[in-house]
Motif scaffolding. Structure first.
Motif, PDB file in Angstrom:
ATOM      1  N   HIS A 104     -35.861 -11.404  33.885  1.00  0.00           N
ATOM      2  CA  HIS A 104     -34.906 -11.993  32.941  1.00  0.00           C
ATOM      3  C   HIS A 104     -35.212 -11.466  31.533  1.00  0.00           C
ATOM      4  O   HIS A 104     -36.376 -11.257  31.190  1.00  0.00           O
ATOM      5  N   PRO A 105     -34.174 -11.286  30.683  1.00  0.00           N
ATOM      6  CA  PRO A 105     -34.430 -10.745  29.332  1.00  0.00           C
ATOM      7  C   PRO A 105     -35.476 -11.538  28.550  1.00  0.00           C
ATOM      8  O   PRO A 105     -36.300 -10.953  27.851  1.00  0.00           O
ATOM      9  N   ARG A 106     -35.439 -12.859  28.676  1.00  0.00           N
ATOM     10  CA  ARG A 106     -36.419 -13.685  27.943  1.00  0.00           C
ATOM     11  C   ARG A 106     -37.848 -13.324  28.373  1.00  0.00           C
ATOM     12  O   ARG A 106     -38.738 -13.134  27.549  1.00  0.00           O
ATOM     13  N   TYR A 138     -24.672 -11.970  27.516  1.00  0.00           N
ATOM     14  CA  TYR A 138     -23.763 -10.908  27.074  1.00  0.00           C
ATOM     15  C   TYR A 138     -24.084  -9.543  27.667  1.00  0.00           C
ATOM     16  O   TYR A 138     -23.267  -8.644  27.613  1.00  0.00           O
ATOM     17  N   ASP A 139     -25.292  -9.357  28.261  1.00  0.00           N
ATOM     18  CA  ASP A 139     -25.592  -8.047  28.857  1.00  0.00           C
ATOM     19  C   ASP A 139     -24.726  -7.835  30.094  1.00  0.00           C
ATOM     20  O   ASP A 139     -24.370  -8.806  30.771  1.00  0.00           O
ATOM     21  N   PHE A 140     -24.469  -6.566  30.422  1.00  0.00           N
ATOM     22  CA  PHE A 140     -23.675  -6.280  31.619  1.00  0.00           C
ATOM     23  C   PHE A 140     -24.286  -6.964  32.841  1.00  0.00           C
ATOM     24  O   PHE A 140     -23.608  -7.640  33.599  1.00  0.00           O
ATOM     25  N   GLY A 195     -20.705 -19.743  30.065  1.00  0.00           N
ATOM     26  CA  GLY A 195     -21.424 -19.007  29.024  1.00  0.00           C
ATOM     27  C   GLY A 195     -22.628 -18.246  29.515  1.00  0.00           C
ATOM     28  O   GLY A 195     -22.919 -17.165  29.022  1.00  0.00           O
ATOM     29  N   ALA A 196     -23.345 -18.813  30.486  1.00  0.00           N
ATOM     30  CA  ALA A 196     -24.605 -18.203  30.903  1.00  0.00           C
ATOM     31  C   ALA A 196     -24.571 -17.924  32.403  1.00  0.00           C
ATOM     32  O   ALA A 196     -23.799 -18.541  33.146  1.00  0.00           O
ATOM     33  N   ARG A 197     -25.445 -17.015  32.820  1.00  0.00           N
ATOM     34  CA  ARG A 197     -25.417 -16.514  34.203  1.00  0.00           C
ATOM     35  C   ARG A 197     -25.206 -17.597  35.261  1.00  0.00           C
ATOM     36  O   ARG A 197     -24.346 -17.423  36.134  1.00  0.00           O
TER      37      ARG A 197
HETATM   38  C1  UD1 Z   1     -30.283 -19.966  29.774  1.00  0.00           C
HETATM   39  C2  UD1 Z   1     -30.170 -21.454  30.020  1.00  0.00           C
HETATM   40  C3  UD1 Z   1     -30.924 -21.826  31.302  1.00  0.00           C
HETATM   41  C4  UD1 Z   1     -30.523 -20.949  32.464  1.00  0.00           C
HETATM   42  C5  UD1 Z   1     -30.689 -19.488  32.075  1.00  0.00           C
HETATM   43  C6  UD1 Z   1     -30.270 -18.565  33.201  1.00  0.00           C
HETATM   44  C7  UD1 Z   1     -29.979 -22.884  28.019  1.00  0.00           C
HETATM   45  C8  UD1 Z   1     -30.695 -23.864  27.189  1.00  0.00           C
HETATM   46  N1  UD1 Z   1     -30.733 -22.238  28.925  1.00  0.00           N
HETATM   47  O1  UD1 Z   1     -31.641 -19.689  29.463  1.00  0.00           O
HETATM   48  O2  UD1 Z   1     -30.627 -23.174  31.611  1.00  0.00           O
HETATM   49  O3  UD1 Z   1     -31.318 -21.246  33.598  1.00  0.00           O
HETATM   50  O4  UD1 Z   1     -29.886 -19.236  30.926  1.00  0.00           O
HETATM   51  O5  UD1 Z   1     -30.381 -17.234  32.839  1.00  0.00           O
HETATM   52  O6  UD1 Z   1     -28.785 -22.730  27.881  1.00  0.00           O
HETATM   53  N2  UD1 Z   1     -30.671 -12.419  26.472  1.00  0.00           N
HETATM   54  C9  UD1 Z   1     -30.392 -11.089  26.596  1.00  0.00           C
HETATM   55  N3  UD1 Z   1     -29.285 -10.748  27.312  1.00  0.00           N
HETATM   56  C10 UD1 Z   1     -28.460 -11.655  27.881  1.00  0.00           C
HETATM   57  C11 UD1 Z   1     -28.786 -13.010  27.747  1.00  0.00           C
HETATM   58  C12 UD1 Z   1     -29.890 -13.375  27.048  1.00  0.00           C
HETATM   59  O7  UD1 Z   1     -31.099 -10.223  26.098  1.00  0.00           O
HETATM   60  O8  UD1 Z   1     -27.447 -11.278  28.477  1.00  0.00           O
HETATM   61  C13 UD1 Z   1     -31.830 -12.840  25.688  1.00  0.00           C
HETATM   62  C14 UD1 Z   1     -31.406 -13.691  24.501  1.00  0.00           C
HETATM   63  O9  UD1 Z   1     -31.094 -12.899  23.428  1.00  0.00           O
HETATM   64  C15 UD1 Z   1     -32.616 -14.564  24.288  1.00  0.00           C
HETATM   65  C16 UD1 Z   1     -33.183 -14.717  25.671  1.00  0.00           C
HETATM   66  O10 UD1 Z   1     -32.651 -13.672  26.478  1.00  0.00           O
HETATM   67  O11 UD1 Z   1     -33.544 -13.915  23.453  1.00  0.00           O
HETATM   68  C17 UD1 Z   1     -32.858 -16.048  26.254  1.00  0.00           C
HETATM   69  O12 UD1 Z   1     -31.443 -16.273  26.338  1.00  0.00           O
HETATM   70  P1  UD1 Z   1     -30.836 -17.748  26.130  1.00  0.00           P
HETATM   71  O13 UD1 Z   1     -29.376 -17.732  26.250  1.00  0.00           O
HETATM   72  O14 UD1 Z   1     -31.433 -18.336  24.910  1.00  0.00           O
HETATM   73  O15 UD1 Z   1     -31.424 -18.644  27.269  1.00  0.00           O
HETATM   74  P2  UD1 Z   1     -32.007 -18.333  28.702  1.00  0.00           P
HETATM   75  O16 UD1 Z   1     -33.480 -18.278  28.610  1.00  0.00           O
HETATM   76  O17 UD1 Z   1     -31.290 -17.185  29.333  1.00  0.00           O
END
Ligand code: UD1
Length: 365
Positions: free
Chosen positions: A241-243, A40-42, A8-10
């Motif tokens: 990172h986006p966050r 979900y971003d590229f 699901g995540a990077r």
């Molecule tokens: C998540 C994981 C973390 C991991 C990290 C790597 C959890 C609890 N956390 O944190 O363990 O180290 O990924 O990246 O699962 N966003 C975008 N584009 C994207 C992805 C995210 O804009 O492609 C934004 C989301 O909308 C959100 C923020 O970034 O506002 C954080 O994304 P989120 O999936 O909640 O968790 P991460 O901080 O990325």
């Protein structure tokens, strides 16, 4: 045998890629790949599938952002019908993200065996969302694949039966070992598009995204100000990172007079080449602590604790917490030539996924 993988995540992608490959090689295993869509971003997702040569996911649940409860619940309710329809014999989940615990819980309730890749890591810090994900996933998994001896001990102390625990090594390092030559070839070919070349002679690399560092604006600003000071001695490249970007957009960084260079999140190969050539790395990521240990690049981790203690005891990692004086001191020490040499932990050898495939084949018989 039918195995369903959930990512699901990077940080999931580089862990799943070698496992998919190792299980696919004899051709006797049917595999299904589910992407929850947490990232979900590229440049947070698709580019990794391309560079890691992963199959296109069979299903993308398209979950996207939300609070932890919303994201976890959404993954669970969208995944359950897929699992019921596909009827896998085993579901593999990776790492410690919300997608990991959500998928494990769905399958445990459906009595479908779950294997957890990267089991047993503990920071012993329950303010970290990932720690909750790790603890719960390990309690309900049937096969636990651990990267290091400390992880085995943690699981045993939590009462998990020894026969479920398999020390197989680090699958993320499998991907690093496989792709480092290509990353370095691109670097030598100057095929690194996002970073201006004058930065690339002598530089440090920064990543920060943990809520504990980026969600409180006071802490984030003090870290960024310190990085900006450090960058006068050592230019810093900061793929953001986006966050973290969301949080920084609220602050005025335009006034910073420094060599702190923000870029969008980088592809796997580009980031790997930068790590290899960096003088040092400053991070709060879990995986980067491991990759720098393997590459023997000094790593300063902006956290009080780590779920990967072997990177400190054996590797090149130093925990500096949120103490910015300590960060400056450690950077000064490395720049003066005083740096941890480190060694590579056992089983971080590029063959962890093959060991997983072997354990699964034996378990299935
Ligand atoms: C998540 C994981 C973390 C991991 C990290 C790597 C959890 C609890 N956390 O944190 O363990 O180290 O990924 O990246 O699962 N966003 C975008 N584009 C994207 C992805 C995210 O804009 O492609 C934004 C989301 O909308 C959100 C923020 O970034 O506002 C954080 O994304 P989120 O999936 O909640 O968790 P991460 O901080 O990325």
């Amino acid at each position: 045998m039918h195995i369903l993988h959930v990512v699901g995540a990077r940080p999931n992608f580089m862990k799943a890629a070698p496992v998919l490959r190792a299980l696919g090689s004899p051709g006797s295993v049917r595999q299904t790949l589910i992407h929850t869509g947490q990232h979900y971003d590229f440049n947070m997702s698709d580019v990794f599938f391309q560079q890691l040569v992963m199959p296109v996911p069979d299903v993308n649940l398209g979950v996207g952002p939300g609070s932890h409860a919303q994201q976890t619940a959404e993954i669970m309710s969208r995944l359950e019908p897929v699992v019921l329809e596909r009827k896998p014999d085993l579901v593999l989940v990776y790492g410690d993200v919300n997608s990991t615990v959500a998928a494990a819980l769905v399958c445990a309730k459906l009595l479908i065996p779950v294997g957890h890749v990267e089991a047993g890591l503990r920071s012993f810090d329950r303010t970290m969302p990932e720690e909750v994900n790790r603890l719960l996933t390990d309690q309900i998994a049937d096969l636990l694949f651990t990267p290091s001896v400390d992880a085995d001990k943690n699981l045993q102390q939590e009462g998990i039966a020894s026969e479920k625990i398999n020390l197989i090594g680090n699958v993320m390092i499998d991907t690093l070992v496989a792709l480092l030559p290509e990353a370095l070839a691109r670097w030598n070919g100057k095929d690194l598009t996002s970073v201006p070349s004058h930065y690339l002679k002598h530089f440090g690399l920064v990543t920060l995204h943990r809520p504990s560092n980026v969600d409180a604006s006071g802490i984030l600003l003090s870290i960024v100000k310190t990085l900006s000071e450090i960058s006068r001695d050592l230019p810093l490249i900061f793929p953001i990172h986006p966050r973290t970007r969301q949080r920084l957009e609220a602050s005025d960084l335009a006034t910073l007079d420094s060599q702190l260079h923000f870029v969008d999140p980088l592809s796997y190969l580009e980031f790997l080449a930068l790590q290899y050539h960096a003088t040092l790395v400053i991070t709060d990521s879990g995986g980067i602590q491991e990759e720098t240990t393997y590459l023997r690049v000094p790593c300063l981790t902006v956290r009080q604790n780590t779920e990967r203690p072997v990177t400190v005891t054996l590797g090149t990692n130093v925990l500096v917490g949120q103490d910015m004086d300590r960060l400056r001191t450690e950077v000064g020490r490395i720049l003066s030539g005083d740096r941890k040499q480190g060694e590579i932990p056992p089983f971080w050898d590029g063959h962890a996924a093959q060991r997983i495939a072997k354990v699964i084949t034996t378990w299935w018989r």
